[in-house]
Enzyme design. Structure first.
Site, PDB file in Angstrom:
ATOM      1  N   HIS A 136       1.038  -0.934   0.221  1.00  0.00           N
ATOM      2  CA  HIS A 136       0.354  -0.369   0.185  1.00  0.00           C
ATOM      3  C   HIS A 136       0.886   1.333  -0.047  1.00  0.00           C
ATOM      4  CE1 HIS A 136      -2.582   3.158   1.164  1.00  0.00           C
ATOM      5  NE2 HIS A 136      -2.145   3.596   2.342  1.00  0.00           N
ATOM      6  N   HIS A 141       1.095   5.345  -2.733  1.00  0.00           N
ATOM      7  CA  HIS A 141       1.683   6.378  -2.127  1.00  0.00           C
ATOM      8  C   HIS A 141       2.791   7.310  -3.027  1.00  0.00           C
ATOM      9  CE1 HIS A 141      -0.810   7.503   0.858  1.00  0.00           C
ATOM     10  NE2 HIS A 141      -0.941   6.466   1.375  1.00  0.00           N
ATOM     11  N   GLU A 190      -5.602   9.730   0.457  1.00  0.00           N
ATOM     12  CA  GLU A 190      -5.819   7.976   0.199  1.00  0.00           C
ATOM     13  C   GLU A 190      -7.110   7.990  -0.461  1.00  0.00           C
ATOM     14  OE1 GLU A 190      -4.004   5.487   1.626  1.00  0.00           O
ATOM     15  OE2 GLU A 190      -3.048   6.975   3.302  1.00  0.00           O
ATOM     16  N   SER A 209      -4.204   0.866  -4.512  1.00  0.00           N
ATOM     17  CA  SER A 209      -3.907  -0.587  -4.003  1.00  0.00           C
ATOM     18  C   SER A 209      -4.405  -1.364  -3.400  1.00  0.00           C
ATOM     19  CB  SER A 209      -2.576   0.283  -2.491  1.00  0.00           C
ATOM     20  OG  SER A 209      -3.441   0.379  -1.691  1.00  0.00           O
TER      21      SER A 209
END
Ligand code: HBI
Ligand code: FE
Length: 280
Positions: A136, A141, A190, A209
């Protein structure tokens, strides 16, 4: 010096990471040599599946920068990514044992250091894991940290969050300031969507993700997709509670990272006061 593990929300089991190896600032080495063949294979399989899903769903900046992560068939070394990332936007990756407390987390962001969890999920968690793991953090990111405007936004968020924390815990005692900013982080970094050529595309790491939420966030008729353009939209976003264990509803849609940076540049203190009053 060992630090205490962190638990957000309710959980039956202890946090996964080895917090005994963390330094005072909660960072730790990646310890790349300790990954098993299964860890590398899990990364390679997650990467391949997710990459195949991106066209038409992920924003172009993400697709363009993804190859800069390097290795796709093994877990990349943070130092190899840093050799490209630091010259590109001045950001660097640092290892962490998992979720870390808010103040050290915000402090790292304010220093252009992005914390990446140093362990990867088990094969049994291939499709879903609640807490952030290496896949993730890295896949979701890091590619956009190569985008100058997104990179600046994350640092500004870190600085703003430290300020929110000080407002909440200092003499001003503005309750909920950190929570309001956490919601903004949730609905942008997010789970944010970006309008590109008239179409919605994902830029939020939790979407990028996730194998299921990527298509859901763009194509499903179910969720609301609300604009995040004006100060009134921003207040609405920060007043919206979120769920951590289901697909999101609503999503918030921005026009560009520059527009998001401009929207979030002013002092948030009046917003916090206004929302605090509304919640009272
Ligand atoms: N720690 N490692 C890690 N990763 C996160 O995304 C993270 C965290 N600690 C705190 C935190 N996120 C939340 O407070 C966000 O709301 C900002
Ligand atoms: Fe994340």
């Amino acid at each position: 010096m060992a630090v205490k593990p962190v638990i957000y929300g309710q959980s039956d089991r202890p946090p996964r990471g080895d917090y005994a190896q963390a330094r005072e600032d909660y960072t730790c080495d990646q310890q790349h040599s300790t990954y098993t063949a299964q860890d590398h294979s899990t990364y390679a399989r997650l990467y391949a599946r997710q990459q195949a899903l991106l066209p038409g769903l992920a924003c172009q900046g993400f697709i363009d920068s993804l190859p800069l992560l390097g290795a796709t068939d093994t877990i990349p070394r943070f130092e190899d990514i840093n050799a490209r990332l630091l010259p590109a936007t001045g950001w660097q990756l640092v290892g962490v044992p998992g979720l870390i407390p808010e103040v050290p987390f915000f402090t790292l962001l304010s220093e252009r250091k992005f914390p990446v969890t140093n362990w990867i999920r088990t094969p049994a968690e291939f499709d879903y894991i609640v807490e952030p793991d290496l896949f993730h953090d890295l896949f979701g990111h890091v590619p956009l940290l190569f985008d100058a405007s997104y990179a600046d936004h994350i640092q500004a968020y870190g600085k703003g969050a430290l300020k929110a924390h000080a407002l909440e815990h200092g003499p001003a005692q503005i309750t909920g300031a950190v929570e309001m900013l956490s919601r903004l982080y949730w609905y942008t970094i997010e789970f944010g969507l970006l309008r590109e050529g008239g179409q919605c595309r994902a830029y939020g790491a939790g979407i990028l993700s996730s194998s299921g939420e990527l298509a859901h966030s763009i194509r499903s008729p179910e969720p609301a997709r609300l604009p995040l353009q004006t100060p009134a939209d921003l207040l609405h976003c920060m007043a919206s509670r979120y769920k951590i264990d289901t697909y999101q509803n609503p999503y918030f849609v921005i026009d560009s990272f520059d527009a998001l940076l401009a929207l979030t540049a002013p002092d948030f203190t009046p917003y916090y006061r206004q929302l605090q009053v509304a919640a009272a």
